[in-house]
Design a protein around this motif. Structure first.
Motif, short mmCIF file in Angstrom:
data_model
loop_
_atom_site.label_atom_id
_atom_site.label_comp_id
_atom_site.label_asym_id
_atom_site.label_seq_id
_atom_site.Cartn_x
_atom_site.Cartn_y
_atom_site.Cartn_z
N GLU A 94 0.85 -1.18 0.00
CA GLU A 94 0.00 0.00 0.00
C GLU A 94 0.89 1.24 0.00
O GLU A 94 1.79 1.36 0.84
CB GLU A 94 -0.90 0.01 1.23
CG GLU A 94 -1.76 1.26 1.36
CD GLU A 94 -2.52 1.31 2.67
OE1 GLU A 94 -2.55 2.39 3.30
OE2 GLU A 94 -3.06 0.26 3.09
N LYS A 140 -3.98 6.98 -2.18
CA LYS A 140 -3.75 5.65 -1.65
C LYS A 140 -3.86 4.66 -2.80
O LYS A 140 -4.85 4.64 -3.52
CB LYS A 140 -4.79 5.32 -0.57
CG LYS A 140 -4.66 3.92 0.00
CD LYS A 140 -5.70 3.70 1.09
CE LYS A 140 -5.60 2.30 1.68
NZ LYS A 140 -6.58 2.10 2.76
N VAL A 174 -5.11 -8.81 -0.07
CA VAL A 174 -6.19 -7.90 -0.46
C VAL A 174 -7.27 -8.73 -1.11
O VAL A 174 -7.00 -9.50 -2.04
CB VAL A 174 -5.69 -6.83 -1.45
CG1 VAL A 174 -6.85 -5.94 -1.88
CG2 VAL A 174 -4.59 -5.98 -0.83
N LEU A 177 -3.06 0.46 -3.95
CA LEU A 177 -2.68 -0.92 -3.67
C LEU A 177 -2.13 -1.52 -4.95
O LEU A 177 -2.81 -1.54 -5.98
CB LEU A 177 -3.89 -1.72 -3.19
CG LEU A 177 -4.47 -1.30 -1.84
CD1 LEU A 177 -5.83 -1.95 -1.62
CD2 LEU A 177 -3.53 -1.68 -0.71
N ASP A 224 0.89 5.29 0.39
CA ASP A 224 0.19 6.52 0.77
C ASP A 224 1.09 7.67 0.34
O ASP A 224 2.18 7.86 0.87
CB ASP A 224 -0.07 6.56 2.28
CG ASP A 224 -1.11 5.52 2.71
OD1 ASP A 224 -2.05 5.31 1.94
OD2 ASP A 224 -0.95 4.94 3.79
N VAL A 249 1.28 -5.25 2.83
CA VAL A 249 -0.08 -5.74 3.04
C VAL A 249 -0.08 -7.25 2.97
O VAL A 249 0.50 -7.84 2.06
CB VAL A 249 -1.04 -5.15 1.98
CG1 VAL A 249 -2.44 -5.70 2.16
CG2 VAL A 249 -1.03 -3.63 2.06
#
Length: 347
Positions: free
Chosen positions: A259, A300, A332, A302, A261, A329
Protein backbone atom coordinates in the motif's frame (compact mmCIF):
# COMPACT_ATOMS: atom_id res chain seq x y z
CA UNK A 1 -2.25 34.55 -21.43
CA UNK A 2 -3.72 33.67 -24.85
CA UNK A 3 -4.54 30.14 -25.98
CA UNK A 4 -1.84 30.35 -28.68
CA UNK A 5 0.79 31.20 -26.08
CA UNK A 6 -0.38 28.31 -23.85
CA UNK A 7 -0.16 25.88 -26.75
CA UNK A 8 3.26 27.22 -27.62
CA UNK A 9 4.50 26.73 -24.04
CA UNK A 10 3.06 23.20 -23.86
CA UNK A 11 4.66 22.31 -27.20
CA UNK A 12 7.96 23.69 -25.97
CA UNK A 13 7.80 21.65 -22.73
CA UNK A 14 6.90 18.51 -24.65
CA UNK A 15 9.79 18.98 -27.07
CA UNK A 16 12.21 19.65 -24.20
CA UNK A 17 11.04 16.50 -22.41
CA UNK A 18 11.33 14.53 -25.63
CA UNK A 19 14.83 15.82 -26.27
CA UNK A 20 15.81 15.01 -22.70
CA UNK A 21 14.49 11.45 -23.03
CA UNK A 22 16.41 11.05 -26.28
CA UNK A 23 19.61 12.14 -24.57
CA UNK A 24 19.17 9.51 -21.82
CA UNK A 25 19.59 5.96 -23.17
CA UNK A 26 16.85 3.51 -22.19
CA UNK A 27 18.33 0.75 -20.06
CA UNK A 28 17.31 -2.90 -20.25
CA UNK A 29 15.71 -2.52 -16.80
CA UNK A 30 13.57 0.37 -18.07
CA UNK A 31 12.44 -1.72 -21.03
CA UNK A 32 11.62 -4.65 -18.78
CA UNK A 33 9.65 -2.44 -16.37
CA UNK A 34 7.70 -0.83 -19.21
CA UNK A 35 6.87 -4.25 -20.63
CA UNK A 36 5.70 -5.50 -17.23
CA UNK A 37 3.67 -2.33 -16.70
CA UNK A 38 1.87 -2.93 -20.01
CA UNK A 39 1.20 -6.56 -19.04
CA UNK A 40 -0.08 -5.46 -15.60
CA UNK A 41 -2.42 -2.92 -17.16
CA UNK A 42 -3.83 -5.49 -19.59
CA UNK A 43 -4.34 -7.99 -16.75
CA UNK A 44 -6.00 -5.37 -14.54
CA UNK A 45 -8.38 -4.43 -17.35
CA UNK A 46 -9.23 -8.10 -17.90
CA UNK A 47 -9.80 -8.72 -14.18
CA UNK A 48 -12.02 -5.65 -13.86
CA UNK A 49 -14.11 -6.71 -16.85
CA UNK A 50 -14.39 -10.32 -15.69
CA UNK A 51 -14.03 -10.40 -11.86
CA UNK A 52 -15.36 -13.94 -11.48
CA UNK A 53 -13.30 -16.01 -13.90
CA UNK A 54 -10.48 -13.63 -14.93
CA UNK A 55 -10.76 -14.49 -18.61
CA UNK A 56 -10.99 -18.27 -18.08
CA UNK A 57 -13.97 -20.53 -18.63
CA UNK A 58 -16.06 -21.76 -15.71
CA UNK A 59 -14.83 -25.31 -16.39
CA UNK A 60 -11.16 -24.24 -16.29
CA UNK A 61 -11.62 -22.40 -12.99
CA UNK A 62 -13.50 -25.29 -11.38
CA UNK A 63 -10.99 -27.85 -12.65
CA UNK A 64 -8.15 -25.81 -11.18
CA UNK A 65 -9.91 -25.60 -7.80
CA UNK A 66 -10.61 -29.34 -7.68
CA UNK A 67 -7.06 -30.15 -8.79
CA UNK A 68 -5.69 -27.94 -6.01
CA UNK A 69 -8.00 -29.60 -3.49
CA UNK A 70 -6.88 -33.08 -4.59
CA UNK A 71 -3.24 -32.04 -4.19
CA UNK A 72 -4.10 -30.86 -0.67
CA UNK A 73 -5.74 -34.23 0.06
CA UNK A 74 -2.66 -36.18 -1.02
CA UNK A 75 -0.28 -33.96 0.96
CA UNK A 76 -2.49 -34.00 4.07
CA UNK A 77 -2.92 -37.78 3.88
CA UNK A 78 0.86 -38.25 3.65
CA UNK A 79 1.33 -35.98 6.67
CA UNK A 80 -1.20 -37.97 8.71
CA UNK A 81 -0.55 -41.58 7.66
CA UNK A 82 3.11 -41.45 6.60
CA UNK A 83 4.51 -39.04 9.21
CA UNK A 84 2.19 -38.67 12.21
CA UNK A 85 1.01 -42.26 12.73
CA UNK A 86 4.37 -44.08 12.35
CA UNK A 87 5.89 -41.82 15.02
CA UNK A 88 3.00 -42.20 17.48
CA UNK A 89 2.05 -38.50 17.32
CA UNK A 90 -1.36 -36.87 17.32
CA UNK A 91 -3.07 -33.66 16.24
CA UNK A 92 -6.17 -31.57 16.88
CA UNK A 93 -9.52 -31.75 15.12
CA UNK A 94 -11.10 -35.02 14.02
CA UNK A 95 -7.57 -36.24 13.27
CA UNK A 96 -6.89 -36.17 17.01
CA UNK A 97 -10.28 -37.68 17.86
CA UNK A 98 -9.62 -40.54 15.45
CA UNK A 99 -6.23 -41.13 17.10
CA UNK A 100 -7.83 -41.38 20.55
CA UNK A 101 -10.48 -43.83 19.30
CA UNK A 102 -7.81 -45.89 17.52
CA UNK A 103 -5.75 -46.09 20.69
CA UNK A 104 -8.60 -47.85 22.50
CA UNK A 105 -10.11 -49.89 19.65
CA UNK A 106 -7.08 -50.63 17.42
CA UNK A 107 -9.34 -50.20 14.37
CA UNK A 108 -8.08 -48.97 11.02
CA UNK A 109 -7.32 -45.26 11.44
CA UNK A 110 -8.58 -44.13 8.02
CA UNK A 111 -11.91 -45.93 8.53
CA UNK A 112 -12.38 -44.21 11.90
CA UNK A 113 -11.59 -40.89 10.23
CA UNK A 114 -14.04 -41.69 7.42
CA UNK A 115 -16.85 -42.32 9.91
CA UNK A 116 -16.09 -39.09 11.79
CA UNK A 117 -15.94 -37.07 8.56
CA UNK A 118 -19.33 -38.38 7.48
CA UNK A 119 -20.79 -37.60 10.92
CA UNK A 120 -19.51 -34.01 10.66
CA UNK A 121 -20.95 -33.72 7.13
CA UNK A 122 -24.33 -34.98 8.37
CA UNK A 123 -24.32 -32.47 11.26
CA UNK A 124 -23.49 -29.60 8.89
CA UNK A 125 -26.25 -30.71 6.49
CA UNK A 126 -28.84 -30.92 9.27
CA UNK A 127 -28.05 -27.57 10.89
CA UNK A 128 -26.68 -25.43 8.03
CA UNK A 129 -28.14 -26.99 4.90
CA UNK A 130 -26.80 -28.55 1.70
CA UNK A 131 -25.16 -25.31 0.53
CA UNK A 132 -22.67 -25.54 3.40
CA UNK A 133 -22.15 -29.29 3.18
CA UNK A 134 -21.11 -28.92 -0.49
CA UNK A 135 -17.96 -27.12 0.68
CA UNK A 136 -16.78 -30.08 2.76
CA UNK A 137 -18.23 -33.05 0.86
CA UNK A 138 -15.31 -33.46 -1.57
CA UNK A 139 -12.70 -33.45 1.19
CA UNK A 140 -14.82 -35.63 3.50
CA UNK A 141 -15.02 -38.36 0.86
CA UNK A 142 -11.56 -38.23 -0.72
CA UNK A 143 -9.38 -37.54 2.32
CA UNK A 144 -10.09 -40.84 4.16
CA UNK A 145 -9.94 -42.75 0.86
CA UNK A 146 -6.39 -41.60 0.11
CA UNK A 147 -5.40 -42.22 3.73
CA UNK A 148 -6.81 -45.77 3.49
CA UNK A 149 -4.70 -46.50 0.40
CA UNK A 150 -1.55 -45.19 2.11
CA UNK A 151 -2.31 -47.04 5.34
CA UNK A 152 -2.97 -50.39 3.62
CA UNK A 153 0.29 -50.08 1.66
CA UNK A 154 2.18 -49.02 4.83
CA UNK A 155 3.67 -45.90 3.21
CA UNK A 156 6.11 -44.23 5.63
CA UNK A 157 7.97 -41.01 4.80
CA UNK A 158 9.90 -40.56 8.02
CA UNK A 159 10.27 -42.44 11.29
CA UNK A 160 12.65 -41.05 13.87
CA UNK A 161 13.39 -40.94 17.59
CA UNK A 162 13.71 -37.16 17.39
CA UNK A 163 10.01 -36.39 17.80
CA UNK A 164 10.57 -32.64 17.96
CA UNK A 165 11.94 -32.48 14.40
CA UNK A 166 9.28 -34.92 13.22
CA UNK A 167 6.59 -32.71 14.80
CA UNK A 168 7.92 -29.62 13.05
CA UNK A 169 8.08 -31.43 9.71
CA UNK A 170 4.61 -32.90 10.19
CA UNK A 171 3.22 -29.44 11.01
CA UNK A 172 4.81 -27.95 7.90
CA UNK A 173 3.33 -30.62 5.61
CA UNK A 174 -0.10 -30.36 7.25
CA UNK A 175 0.06 -26.57 6.93
CA UNK A 176 0.73 -26.82 3.20
CA UNK A 177 -2.29 -29.09 2.86
CA UNK A 178 -4.52 -26.76 4.88
CA UNK A 179 -3.41 -23.67 2.98
CA UNK A 180 -4.03 -25.31 -0.40
CA UNK A 181 -7.47 -26.46 0.78
CA UNK A 182 -8.52 -22.91 1.62
CA UNK A 183 -6.97 -21.49 -1.55
CA UNK A 184 -9.04 -23.97 -3.55
CA UNK A 185 -12.19 -22.69 -1.83
CA UNK A 186 -12.96 -25.88 0.10
CA UNK A 187 -13.08 -26.83 3.76
CA UNK A 188 -11.53 -29.91 5.34
CA UNK A 189 -14.77 -30.67 7.16
CA UNK A 190 -13.14 -30.89 10.58
CA UNK A 191 -13.62 -28.98 13.81
CA UNK A 192 -13.87 -25.70 11.88
CA UNK A 193 -17.17 -26.97 10.41
CA UNK A 194 -18.40 -28.00 13.87
CA UNK A 195 -17.38 -24.58 15.17
CA UNK A 196 -19.47 -22.96 12.44
CA UNK A 197 -22.49 -25.01 13.47
CA UNK A 198 -21.99 -24.09 17.16
CA UNK A 199 -21.65 -20.41 16.28
CA UNK A 200 -24.69 -20.27 14.00
CA UNK A 201 -26.97 -22.27 16.29
CA UNK A 202 -25.94 -21.53 19.86
CA UNK A 203 -23.05 -19.06 20.31
CA UNK A 204 -23.43 -16.29 17.69
CA UNK A 205 -21.48 -13.82 19.86
CA UNK A 206 -18.28 -15.91 19.63
CA UNK A 207 -15.92 -16.07 16.67
CA UNK A 208 -15.42 -19.30 14.70
CA UNK A 209 -11.68 -19.19 15.40
CA UNK A 210 -12.32 -18.94 19.16
CA UNK A 211 -14.70 -21.92 19.13
CA UNK A 212 -12.29 -23.95 16.97
CA UNK A 213 -9.47 -23.17 19.39
CA UNK A 214 -11.58 -24.31 22.36
CA UNK A 215 -12.49 -27.61 20.64
CA UNK A 216 -8.87 -28.31 19.68
CA UNK A 217 -7.71 -27.43 23.20
CA UNK A 218 -10.10 -30.03 24.64
CA UNK A 219 -8.85 -32.63 22.15
CA UNK A 220 -5.22 -31.92 23.10
CA UNK A 221 -6.10 -32.21 26.81
CA UNK A 222 -7.72 -35.61 26.20
CA UNK A 223 -4.66 -36.59 24.15
CA UNK A 224 -2.47 -35.78 27.16
CA UNK A 225 -4.55 -38.16 29.27
CA UNK A 226 -4.48 -40.95 26.64
CA UNK A 227 -0.95 -40.61 25.17
CA UNK A 228 0.90 -38.69 27.88
CA UNK A 229 1.91 -35.07 28.29
CA UNK A 230 4.90 -35.28 25.93
CA UNK A 231 2.83 -36.41 22.94
CA UNK A 232 0.27 -33.71 23.72
CA UNK A 233 3.01 -31.05 23.71
CA UNK A 234 4.27 -32.34 20.37
CA UNK A 235 0.68 -32.01 19.13
CA UNK A 236 0.77 -28.34 20.14
CA UNK A 237 3.94 -27.90 18.05
CA UNK A 238 2.30 -29.57 15.05
CA UNK A 239 -0.82 -27.40 15.38
CA UNK A 240 1.22 -24.20 15.70
CA UNK A 241 3.46 -25.01 12.73
CA UNK A 242 0.51 -26.02 10.56
CA UNK A 243 -1.26 -22.72 11.34
CA UNK A 244 1.79 -20.63 10.44
CA UNK A 245 2.54 -22.54 7.24
CA UNK A 246 -1.12 -22.56 6.24
CA UNK A 247 -1.20 -18.76 6.50
CA UNK A 248 1.99 -18.54 4.44
CA UNK A 249 0.46 -20.70 1.71
CA UNK A 250 -2.79 -18.73 1.71
CA UNK A 251 -1.22 -15.28 1.75
CA UNK A 252 2.57 -15.31 1.53
CA UNK A 253 2.84 -17.35 -1.65
CA UNK A 254 0.34 -15.24 -3.52
CA UNK A 255 1.35 -12.08 -5.36
CA UNK A 256 2.76 -9.56 -2.91
CA UNK A 257 0.78 -6.38 -2.44
CA UNK A 258 1.95 -3.10 -0.95
CA UNK A 259 0.00 0.00 0.00
CA UNK A 260 1.38 3.38 -1.01
CA UNK A 261 0.19 6.52 0.77
CA UNK A 262 1.45 9.45 -1.28
CA UNK A 263 1.25 13.20 -0.76
CA UNK A 264 2.35 14.42 -4.20
CA UNK A 265 3.01 17.88 -5.50
CA UNK A 266 0.79 17.25 -8.52
CA UNK A 267 -1.93 14.81 -7.51
CA UNK A 268 -3.75 14.99 -10.85
CA UNK A 269 -0.65 14.09 -12.89
CA UNK A 270 0.23 11.17 -10.61
CA UNK A 271 -3.37 9.92 -10.67
CA UNK A 272 -3.32 9.91 -14.48
CA UNK A 273 -0.01 8.01 -14.52
CA UNK A 274 -1.27 5.34 -12.12
CA UNK A 275 -4.68 4.92 -13.74
CA UNK A 276 -3.73 5.09 -17.41
CA UNK A 277 -0.11 3.89 -17.44
CA UNK A 278 -0.27 1.19 -14.75
CA UNK A 279 -3.99 0.42 -14.85
CA UNK A 280 -4.38 0.66 -11.07
CA UNK A 281 -7.15 2.31 -9.09
CA UNK A 282 -6.51 5.28 -6.81
CA UNK A 283 -8.31 6.63 -3.74
CA UNK A 284 -7.80 10.15 -2.44
CA UNK A 285 -8.51 12.16 0.70
CA UNK A 286 -7.72 15.71 1.68
CA UNK A 287 -5.11 16.07 4.44
CA UNK A 288 -3.92 19.11 6.35
CA UNK A 289 -0.36 19.76 7.44
CA UNK A 290 -0.75 21.03 11.01
CA UNK A 291 2.54 22.93 11.00
CA UNK A 292 1.91 24.87 7.77
CA UNK A 293 -1.87 24.60 7.58
CA UNK A 294 -1.60 23.59 3.91
CA UNK A 295 -4.32 21.35 2.51
CA UNK A 296 -3.19 18.74 0.01
CA UNK A 297 -4.44 15.54 -1.57
CA UNK A 298 -3.20 12.20 -0.27
CA UNK A 299 -3.42 9.28 -2.69
CA UNK A 300 -3.75 5.65 -1.65
CA UNK A 301 -2.76 2.87 -4.05
CA UNK A 302 -2.68 -0.92 -3.67
CA UNK A 303 -0.25 -2.46 -6.12
CA UNK A 304 2.56 -4.96 -6.61
CA UNK A 305 6.10 -4.16 -5.39
CA UNK A 306 7.18 -3.87 -9.04
CA UNK A 307 4.45 -1.31 -9.72
CA UNK A 308 5.43 0.61 -6.58
CA UNK A 309 8.95 0.84 -7.97
CA UNK A 310 7.56 2.23 -11.24
CA UNK A 311 5.63 4.84 -9.23
CA UNK A 312 8.78 5.69 -7.26
CA UNK A 313 10.79 6.14 -10.47
CA UNK A 314 8.04 8.32 -11.93
CA UNK A 315 7.97 10.53 -8.83
CA UNK A 316 11.78 10.73 -8.73
CA UNK A 317 11.75 12.17 -12.25
CA UNK A 318 8.56 14.23 -12.28
CA UNK A 319 7.69 15.10 -8.67
CA UNK A 320 10.72 14.56 -6.39
CA UNK A 321 9.22 16.56 -3.49
CA UNK A 322 6.46 13.98 -2.99
CA UNK A 323 6.13 12.20 0.33
CA UNK A 324 5.53 8.42 0.15
CA UNK A 325 4.96 5.82 2.85
CA UNK A 326 5.06 2.14 1.88
CA UNK A 327 3.12 -0.45 3.88
CA UNK A 328 3.38 -4.20 3.42
CA UNK A 329 -0.08 -5.74 3.04
CA UNK A 330 -0.76 -9.35 3.97
CA UNK A 331 -3.56 -9.84 1.47
CA UNK A 332 -6.19 -7.90 -0.46
CA UNK A 333 -9.63 -9.29 -1.22
CA UNK A 334 -11.23 -7.62 -4.20
CA UNK A 335 -10.91 -7.09 -7.96
CA UNK A 336 -7.47 -6.39 -9.37
CA UNK A 337 -4.20 -7.96 -10.40
CA UNK A 338 -2.68 -9.86 -7.47
CA UNK A 339 -5.85 -9.48 -5.37
CA UNK A 340 -7.74 -12.48 -3.98
CA UNK A 341 -11.37 -12.96 -4.95
CA UNK A 342 -13.34 -12.21 -1.79
CA UNK A 343 -15.57 -15.21 -2.55
CA UNK A 344 -12.72 -17.73 -2.67
CA UNK A 345 -12.08 -17.98 1.09
CA UNK A 346 -14.94 -18.38 3.57
CA UNK A 347 -13.61 -17.97 7.11
Amino acid sequence: MSNKKKKSDNTKKTSEKSAKSQETPISSLDKKLEKEAAANKAANDRYAGDPKYHGHSKFEVRAREIGLAMLAVVIGSLATVSIMLPNGLTFGGITGIARIIQQYTHWNYSLIYYALALIVAAIVWIFLGFKEVKKILLMSLTYPLVMFVLEVNNVVIVKSDDLFLVSVFCGVVMGVSGGLTFRAGFSSGGTDSLAKVIKMRWLPHLGINDITFAINALIVIFSAIVFGINIALYAVIIIYMSMRVSEAVMYGLSNKIVELDIIPGDAEALTEFIMYELGRGVSSIEVTGEYTGDKRKQLKILCSPRESFLIKRHLAKEDPKSFVSVISVKSVWGVGRGFSDIREIDL
